[in-house]
Design a protein around this motif. Structure first.
Motif, PDB file in Angstrom:
ATOM      1  N   LYS A  87       0.722  -1.506   0.263  1.00 19.82           N
ATOM      2  CA  LYS A  87       0.107  -0.030  -0.100  1.00 19.82           C
ATOM      3  C   LYS A  87       0.847   1.306  -0.134  1.00 19.82           C
ATOM      4  CE  LYS A  87      -4.392  -1.160   0.711  1.00 19.82           C
ATOM      5  NZ  LYS A  87      -5.838  -0.486   0.150  1.00 19.82           N
ATOM      6  N   GLN A  88       2.007   1.088   0.645  1.00 19.58           N
ATOM      7  CA  GLN A  88       2.734   2.238   0.745  1.00 19.58           C
ATOM      8  C   GLN A  88       3.788   2.249  -0.673  1.00 19.58           C
ATOM      9  OE1 GLN A  88       5.300   2.813   4.376  1.00 19.58           O
ATOM     10  NE2 GLN A  88       3.793   1.568   5.411  1.00 19.58           N
ATOM     11  N   LEU A 104      -0.830 -14.377  -3.838  1.00 20.49           N
ATOM     12  CA  LEU A 104      -2.281 -14.664  -3.923  1.00 20.49           C
ATOM     13  C   LEU A 104      -2.893 -14.031  -2.782  1.00 20.49           C
ATOM     14  CD1 LEU A 104      -1.769 -18.622  -4.876  1.00 20.49           C
ATOM     15  CD2 LEU A 104      -2.685 -16.784  -6.417  1.00 20.49           C
ATOM     16  N   ILE A 105      -2.338 -14.091  -1.460  1.00 22.18           N
ATOM     17  CA  ILE A 105      -2.833 -13.589  -0.534  1.00 22.18           C
ATOM     18  C   ILE A 105      -2.510 -12.075   0.233  1.00 22.18           C
ATOM     19  CG2 ILE A 105      -3.223 -15.942   0.045  1.00 22.18           C
ATOM     20  CD1 ILE A 105      -1.241 -15.806   2.286  1.00 22.18           C
ATOM     21  N   PHE A 106      -1.697 -11.477  -0.580  1.00 23.62           N
ATOM     22  CA  PHE A 106      -1.135 -10.144   0.045  1.00 23.62           C
ATOM     23  C   PHE A 106      -2.250  -9.201  -0.040  1.00 23.62           C
ATOM     24  CE2 PHE A 106      -0.213  -8.913  -3.965  1.00 23.62           C
ATOM     25  CZ  PHE A 106      -0.375  -7.614  -4.133  1.00 23.62           C
ATOM     26  N   GLN A 107      -3.115  -9.551  -0.806  1.00 23.89           N
ATOM     27  CA  GLN A 107      -4.222  -8.238  -0.836  1.00 23.89           C
ATOM     28  C   GLN A 107      -5.513  -8.892  -0.016  1.00 23.89           C
ATOM     29  OE1 GLN A 107      -4.870  -6.405  -4.847  1.00 23.89           O
ATOM     30  NE2 GLN A 107      -4.266  -8.419  -5.573  1.00 23.89           N
ATOM     31  N   LEU A 108      -5.156  -9.865   0.741  1.00 23.10           N
ATOM     32  CA  LEU A 108      -6.511 -10.195   1.487  1.00 23.10           C
ATOM     33  C   LEU A 108      -7.431  -9.361   2.279  1.00 23.10           C
ATOM     34  CD1 LEU A 108      -6.838 -13.553   1.519  1.00 23.10           C
ATOM     35  CD2 LEU A 108      -6.019 -13.672   3.735  1.00 23.10           C
ATOM     36  N   LYS A 109      -6.782  -8.447   2.774  1.00 21.97           N
ATOM     37  CA  LYS A 109      -7.605  -7.274   3.400  1.00 21.97           C
ATOM     38  C   LYS A 109      -7.726  -6.219   2.843  1.00 21.97           C
ATOM     39  CE  LYS A 109      -5.758  -8.526   8.092  1.00 21.97           C
ATOM     40  NZ  LYS A 109      -4.775  -8.163   9.430  1.00 21.97           N
ATOM     41  N   TYR A 110      -7.544  -6.122   1.488  1.00 20.73           N
ATOM     42  CA  TYR A 110      -7.597  -5.005   0.459  1.00 20.73           C
ATOM     43  C   TYR A 110      -9.091  -4.496   0.327  1.00 20.73           C
ATOM     44  CZ  TYR A 110      -2.620  -4.243  -0.651  1.00 20.73           C
ATOM     45  OH  TYR A 110      -1.511  -4.169  -0.358  1.00 20.73           O
ATOM     46  N   LYS A 111      -9.820  -5.674   0.462  1.00 22.61           N
ATOM     47  CA  LYS A 111     -11.442  -5.458   0.113  1.00 22.61           C
ATOM     48  C   LYS A 111     -11.882  -4.681  -1.248  1.00 22.61           C
ATOM     49  CE  LYS A 111     -12.712  -5.484   4.911  1.00 22.61           C
ATOM     50  NZ  LYS A 111     -13.112  -5.059   6.219  1.00 22.61           N
ATOM     51  N   ASP A 122     -10.231  -2.063  -2.536  1.00 22.18           N
ATOM     52  CA  ASP A 122      -9.229  -1.616  -3.195  1.00 22.18           C
ATOM     53  C   ASP A 122      -8.508  -2.786  -3.865  1.00 22.18           C
ATOM     54  OD1 ASP A 122      -9.471   0.937  -2.428  1.00 22.18           O
ATOM     55  OD2 ASP A 122      -8.685   0.342  -0.452  1.00 22.18           O
ATOM     56  N   THR A 123      -8.919  -4.239  -3.882  1.00 22.52           N
ATOM     57  CA  THR A 123      -8.219  -5.255  -4.530  1.00 22.52           C
ATOM     58  C   THR A 123      -8.080  -5.147  -5.975  1.00 22.52           C
ATOM     59  OG1 THR A 123      -9.201  -6.784  -2.941  1.00 22.52           O
ATOM     60  CG2 THR A 123      -8.442  -7.786  -4.933  1.00 22.52           C
ATOM     61  N   ASN A 124      -6.812  -5.159  -6.393  1.00 22.61           N
ATOM     62  CA  ASN A 124      -6.567  -5.346  -8.069  1.00 22.61           C
ATOM     63  C   ASN A 124      -6.887  -6.587  -8.414  1.00 22.61           C
ATOM     64  OD1 ASN A 124      -5.373  -5.273 -10.417  1.00 22.61           O
ATOM     65  ND2 ASN A 124      -3.920  -4.001  -9.756  1.00 22.61           N
TER      66      ASN A 124
END
Length: 221
Positions: free
Chosen positions: A125-126, A151-158, A160-162
């Protein structure tokens, strides 16, 4: 051993429980030794070491964490995760190399998943300009744990998921027989289904996913 890690070691040794240690070791497939300290207790007895007054300077983080990763008991690595989490506001681009080191050494889901979701997730995110290059590098690495991170680094992006990136990572890893990758594909899709169930349903309909991945993806549908 650094004084900081030595103090941590002394604290953990005081609360060691051989019976619990055997259970914890068995739970993680006998891959790691343990002191036998459950997570809530570990966090309580090491709380002071994570305070601003006690923890090391940011410049020492890389050395301290790598030292923790050389030690046998799994509690040292779990403490290292909590320690890294305390420096989120001070991260710089080069910190990603530390996270990668943590992923590829003493690798198992109990540390890798925390690193991917709670360290790499906020890190990217940064520094979003690093995402594309790193995802391709990790997918091509042949290291299943780095691949799992894609696969899982975006798990909390909701919201904002790409989704284009998620889709690409899934499809590049989709034909694997590796349990931890197929499980991660399903986990990532299931988590995103809480935000956009229509997208997940359409994706699973259009793609030939491994049965495990599809089952996990649609669990909440």
């Amino acid at each position: 051993m650094s004084p900081y890690v030595e103090e941590l070691q002394q604290t953990l040794q005081e609360y060691a429980n051989a019976s619990i240690a055997q259970q914890q070791k068995a739970y993680l497939k006998d891959l790691f030794e343990h002191y036998g300290i459950k997570a809530p207790v570990r966090r309580s007895i090491t709380k002071y070491l994570l305070t601003k007054e006690a923890r090391p300077f940011k410049e020492e983080l890389d050395t301290i964490v790598k030292e923790l990763w050389t030690l046998d008991q799994r509690e040292f690595q779990h403490f290292g995760l909590d320690l890294c989490d305390k420096y989120k506001r001070q991260w710089v681009k080069s910190d990603l190399s530390l996270f990668e080191h943590m992923v590829v050494h003493k690798s198992w889901w109990d540390t890798v998943d925390f690193i991917a979701v709670n360290l790499m997730g906020p890190y990217f995110k940064q520094f979003p300009e690093l995402i594309e290059t790193k995802m391709e590098e990790w997918i091509q690495s042949q290291n299943l744990w780095l691949q799992r991170c894609t696969l899982i680094f975006q798990l909390k992006y909701k919201k904002d998921t790409n989704t284009a990136l998620l889709s690409r990572c899934i499809l590049q890893l989709n034909h694997t027989k590796e349990f931890f990758l197929n499980k991660a594909i399903g986990w990532a899709l299931r988590e995103y289904s809480k935000t956009n169930p229509k997208w997940v349903m359409e994706f699973t309909d259009q793609q030939q996913l491994h049965p495990l991945s599809k089952r996990e993806a649609l669990r909440l549908m």
